[in-house]
Design a protein around this motif. Structure first.
Motif, PDB file in Angstrom:
ATOM      1  N   PHE A 140      -0.030  45.393  14.275  1.00 30.79           N
ATOM      2  CA  PHE A 140      -0.228  43.974  14.574  1.00 30.79           C
ATOM      3  C   PHE A 140      -0.658  43.845  16.030  1.00 30.79           C
ATOM      4  O   PHE A 140      -0.057  44.446  16.917  1.00 30.79           O
ATOM      5  CB  PHE A 140       1.062  43.186  14.353  1.00 30.79           C
ATOM      6  N   LYS A 148       0.746  53.239  10.223  1.00 31.96           N
ATOM      7  CA  LYS A 148      -0.034  52.765   9.080  1.00 31.96           C
ATOM      8  C   LYS A 148      -0.450  51.308   9.217  1.00 31.96           C
ATOM      9  O   LYS A 148      -1.516  50.925   8.775  1.00 31.96           O
ATOM     10  CB  LYS A 148       0.764  52.953   7.787  1.00 31.96           C
ATOM     11  N   SER A 149       0.411  50.497   9.813  1.00 32.34           N
ATOM     12  CA  SER A 149       0.151  49.064   9.927  1.00 32.34           C
ATOM     13  C   SER A 149       0.368  48.634  11.376  1.00 32.34           C
ATOM     14  O   SER A 149       1.407  48.927  11.956  1.00 32.34           O
ATOM     15  CB  SER A 149       1.086  48.294   9.002  1.00 32.34           C
ATOM     16  N   VAL A 154      -4.043  54.743  10.264  1.00 32.56           N
ATOM     17  CA  VAL A 154      -3.911  53.283  10.210  1.00 32.56           C
ATOM     18  C   VAL A 154      -4.639  52.748   8.977  1.00 32.56           C
ATOM     19  O   VAL A 154      -5.838  52.940   8.818  1.00 32.56           O
ATOM     20  CB  VAL A 154      -4.459  52.619  11.498  1.00 32.56           C
ATOM     21  N   GLU A 155      -3.871  52.102   8.115  1.00 31.23           N
ATOM     22  CA  GLU A 155      -4.419  51.528   6.884  1.00 31.23           C
ATOM     23  C   GLU A 155      -4.688  50.034   7.029  1.00 31.23           C
ATOM     24  O   GLU A 155      -5.544  49.483   6.346  1.00 31.23           O
ATOM     25  CB  GLU A 155      -3.451  51.764   5.720  1.00 31.23           C
ATOM     26  N   LYS A 156      -3.924  49.384   7.921  1.00 28.93           N
ATOM     27  CA  LYS A 156      -4.061  47.940   8.083  1.00 28.93           C
ATOM     28  C   LYS A 156      -3.877  47.576   9.550  1.00 28.93           C
ATOM     29  O   LYS A 156      -2.912  47.991  10.190  1.00 28.93           O
ATOM     30  CB  LYS A 156      -3.015  47.219   7.230  1.00 28.93           C
ATOM     31  N   CYS A 157      -4.820  46.796  10.065  1.00 32.41           N
ATOM     32  CA  CYS A 157      -4.743  46.304  11.437  1.00 32.41           C
ATOM     33  C   CYS A 157      -4.929  44.793  11.379  1.00 32.41           C
ATOM     34  O   CYS A 157      -5.969  44.309  10.923  1.00 32.41           O
ATOM     35  CB  CYS A 157      -5.829  46.951  12.299  1.00 32.41           C
ATOM     36  N   THR A 158      -3.925  44.050  11.823  1.00 31.77           N
ATOM     37  CA  THR A 158      -3.982  42.593  11.820  1.00 31.77           C
ATOM     38  C   THR A 158      -3.996  42.102  13.255  1.00 31.77           C
ATOM     39  O   THR A 158      -3.098  42.423  14.032  1.00 31.77           O
ATOM     40  CB  THR A 158      -2.755  42.001  11.087  1.00 31.77           C
ATOM     41  N   ALA A 183      -8.339  46.286  18.761  1.00 35.22           N
ATOM     42  CA  ALA A 183      -8.496  46.629  17.339  1.00 35.22           C
ATOM     43  C   ALA A 183      -9.428  47.825  17.171  1.00 35.22           C
ATOM     44  O   ALA A 183      -9.166  48.716  16.356  1.00 35.22           O
ATOM     45  CB  ALA A 183      -9.019  45.432  16.557  1.00 35.22           C
ATOM     46  N   LEU A 210      -8.224  51.266  15.286  1.00 31.24           N
ATOM     47  CA  LEU A 210      -8.903  51.755  14.081  1.00 31.24           C
ATOM     48  C   LEU A 210      -9.511  53.145  14.234  1.00 31.24           C
ATOM     49  O   LEU A 210     -10.000  53.721  13.267  1.00 31.24           O
ATOM     50  CB  LEU A 210      -9.964  50.740  13.638  1.00 31.24           C
TER      51      LEU A 210
END
Length: 136
Positions: free
Chosen positions: A96, A93-94, A115-119, A106, A110
Protein backbone atom coordinates in the motif's frame (compact mmCIF):
# COMPACT_ATOMS: atom_id res chain seq x y z
CA UNK A 1 23.69 34.05 -16.20
CA UNK A 2 23.96 33.75 -19.96
CA UNK A 3 24.73 36.95 -21.82
CA UNK A 4 24.60 38.24 -25.35
CA UNK A 5 27.91 38.99 -27.06
CA UNK A 6 28.80 42.50 -28.18
CA UNK A 7 27.40 41.84 -31.67
CA UNK A 8 24.06 40.63 -30.27
CA UNK A 9 24.46 36.92 -30.99
CA UNK A 10 23.73 34.31 -28.40
CA UNK A 11 26.66 32.77 -26.52
CA UNK A 12 27.39 29.03 -26.39
CA UNK A 13 24.92 28.47 -23.56
CA UNK A 14 21.14 28.58 -23.89
CA UNK A 15 19.75 31.93 -22.82
CA UNK A 16 17.68 31.93 -19.64
CA UNK A 17 14.00 32.83 -19.92
CA UNK A 18 14.36 34.65 -16.64
CA UNK A 19 11.82 32.36 -14.94
CA UNK A 20 12.50 30.70 -11.63
CA UNK A 21 10.80 28.78 -8.83
CA UNK A 22 11.72 30.11 -5.41
CA UNK A 23 11.46 27.76 -2.45
CA UNK A 24 11.52 28.96 1.13
CA UNK A 25 13.87 26.59 2.92
CA UNK A 26 13.72 28.26 6.33
CA UNK A 27 13.55 31.81 7.69
CA UNK A 28 16.03 33.88 5.72
CA UNK A 29 17.01 31.11 3.30
CA UNK A 30 15.53 30.58 -0.16
CA UNK A 31 16.52 28.32 -3.02
CA UNK A 32 16.00 29.60 -6.55
CA UNK A 33 15.66 27.04 -9.35
CA UNK A 34 15.87 28.36 -12.93
CA UNK A 35 12.98 27.29 -15.15
CA UNK A 36 13.41 26.79 -18.90
CA UNK A 37 9.86 25.76 -19.77
CA UNK A 38 6.47 25.39 -18.10
CA UNK A 39 4.59 22.24 -19.11
CA UNK A 40 1.68 22.65 -16.69
CA UNK A 41 0.70 25.00 -13.88
CA UNK A 42 -2.71 25.14 -12.17
CA UNK A 43 -4.38 24.93 -8.80
CA UNK A 44 -6.33 21.80 -7.93
CA UNK A 45 -8.83 21.48 -5.11
CA UNK A 46 -5.94 20.66 -2.77
CA UNK A 47 -2.79 22.43 -3.95
CA UNK A 48 -0.94 24.35 -6.61
CA UNK A 49 0.68 21.92 -9.07
CA UNK A 50 3.37 22.69 -11.63
CA UNK A 51 5.48 20.56 -13.93
CA UNK A 52 8.41 22.49 -15.37
CA UNK A 53 11.73 21.92 -17.09
CA UNK A 54 14.50 23.19 -14.84
CA UNK A 55 18.02 24.00 -15.94
CA UNK A 56 19.62 21.93 -13.17
CA UNK A 57 17.26 19.00 -12.63
CA UNK A 58 15.33 18.47 -15.88
CA UNK A 59 11.58 17.97 -15.59
CA UNK A 60 10.36 18.61 -12.06
CA UNK A 61 7.12 18.45 -10.12
CA UNK A 62 6.33 21.33 -7.76
CA UNK A 63 3.43 21.30 -5.32
CA UNK A 64 2.64 24.50 -3.46
CA UNK A 65 5.90 25.93 -4.83
CA UNK A 66 8.00 23.15 -3.25
CA UNK A 67 9.92 20.71 -5.42
CA UNK A 68 8.61 17.17 -4.95
CA UNK A 69 10.36 15.16 -7.61
CA UNK A 70 12.88 15.84 -10.36
CA UNK A 71 13.93 13.84 -13.39
CA UNK A 72 17.65 14.00 -12.59
CA UNK A 73 17.59 12.54 -9.09
CA UNK A 74 14.11 11.26 -8.17
CA UNK A 75 15.29 7.65 -8.40
CA UNK A 76 17.59 8.20 -5.41
CA UNK A 77 14.67 9.12 -3.15
CA UNK A 78 12.25 6.50 -4.47
CA UNK A 79 14.74 3.61 -4.47
CA UNK A 80 15.81 4.41 -0.91
CA UNK A 81 12.17 4.71 0.16
CA UNK A 82 11.19 1.28 -1.21
CA UNK A 83 14.32 -0.89 -1.21
CA UNK A 84 14.90 -1.23 2.57
CA UNK A 85 11.34 -2.38 3.34
CA UNK A 86 10.98 -4.73 0.38
CA UNK A 87 14.47 -6.18 0.80
CA UNK A 88 14.02 -6.92 4.53
CA UNK A 89 10.56 -8.44 4.02
CA UNK A 90 10.90 -12.15 3.23
CA UNK A 91 8.19 -12.26 0.55
CA UNK A 92 6.33 -9.00 -0.12
CA UNK A 93 3.09 -9.69 -2.00
CA UNK A 94 0.82 -6.73 -1.31
CA UNK A 95 1.99 -3.11 -0.93
CA UNK A 96 0.00 0.00 0.00
CA UNK A 97 1.31 3.47 -0.92
CA UNK A 98 -0.29 6.47 0.77
CA UNK A 99 0.38 9.45 -1.50
CA UNK A 100 2.84 9.03 -4.31
CA UNK A 101 0.91 10.78 -7.07
CA UNK A 102 3.88 10.90 -9.39
CA UNK A 103 3.84 7.07 -9.41
CA UNK A 104 7.60 6.70 -8.91
CA UNK A 105 7.19 4.80 -5.63
CA UNK A 106 4.82 2.38 -7.36
CA UNK A 107 7.33 1.98 -10.20
CA UNK A 108 10.00 0.94 -7.70
CA UNK A 109 7.64 -1.42 -5.82
CA UNK A 110 6.65 -3.18 -9.04
CA UNK A 111 10.29 -4.03 -9.77
CA UNK A 112 9.97 -6.75 -7.12
CA UNK A 113 8.74 -9.98 -8.73
CA UNK A 114 7.08 -11.22 -5.54
CA UNK A 115 4.70 -8.22 -5.44
CA UNK A 116 1.30 -9.33 -6.71
CA UNK A 117 -0.69 -6.23 -5.77
CA UNK A 118 0.31 -2.59 -5.37
CA UNK A 119 -2.34 -0.10 -4.25
CA UNK A 120 -1.59 3.61 -4.35
CA UNK A 121 -4.03 6.17 -2.92
CA UNK A 122 -3.54 9.91 -3.37
CA UNK A 123 -5.88 12.69 -2.27
CA UNK A 124 -5.32 14.80 -5.41
CA UNK A 125 -6.66 13.05 -8.52
CA UNK A 126 -5.83 16.07 -10.69
CA UNK A 127 -2.18 15.98 -9.63
CA UNK A 128 -2.02 12.26 -10.44
CA UNK A 129 -3.41 12.87 -13.93
CA UNK A 130 -0.91 15.67 -14.54
CA UNK A 131 1.95 13.41 -13.46
CA UNK A 132 0.84 10.64 -15.81
CA UNK A 133 0.74 13.09 -18.69
CA UNK A 134 3.76 15.29 -17.96
CA UNK A 135 6.37 13.25 -16.09
CA UNK A 136 8.50 10.66 -17.86
Amino acid sequence: RDRMSANGTEGAKKMSLGLAMTENQTDGLKRVIDVDEIYFAARSKFQENAVVKTTAFGRALFMDKQIQSAELDEFIYHESLVKPALTVHSNPKSVFIGGGGEFATAREVLKYKSVEKCTMVDIDEEACKICIKELP
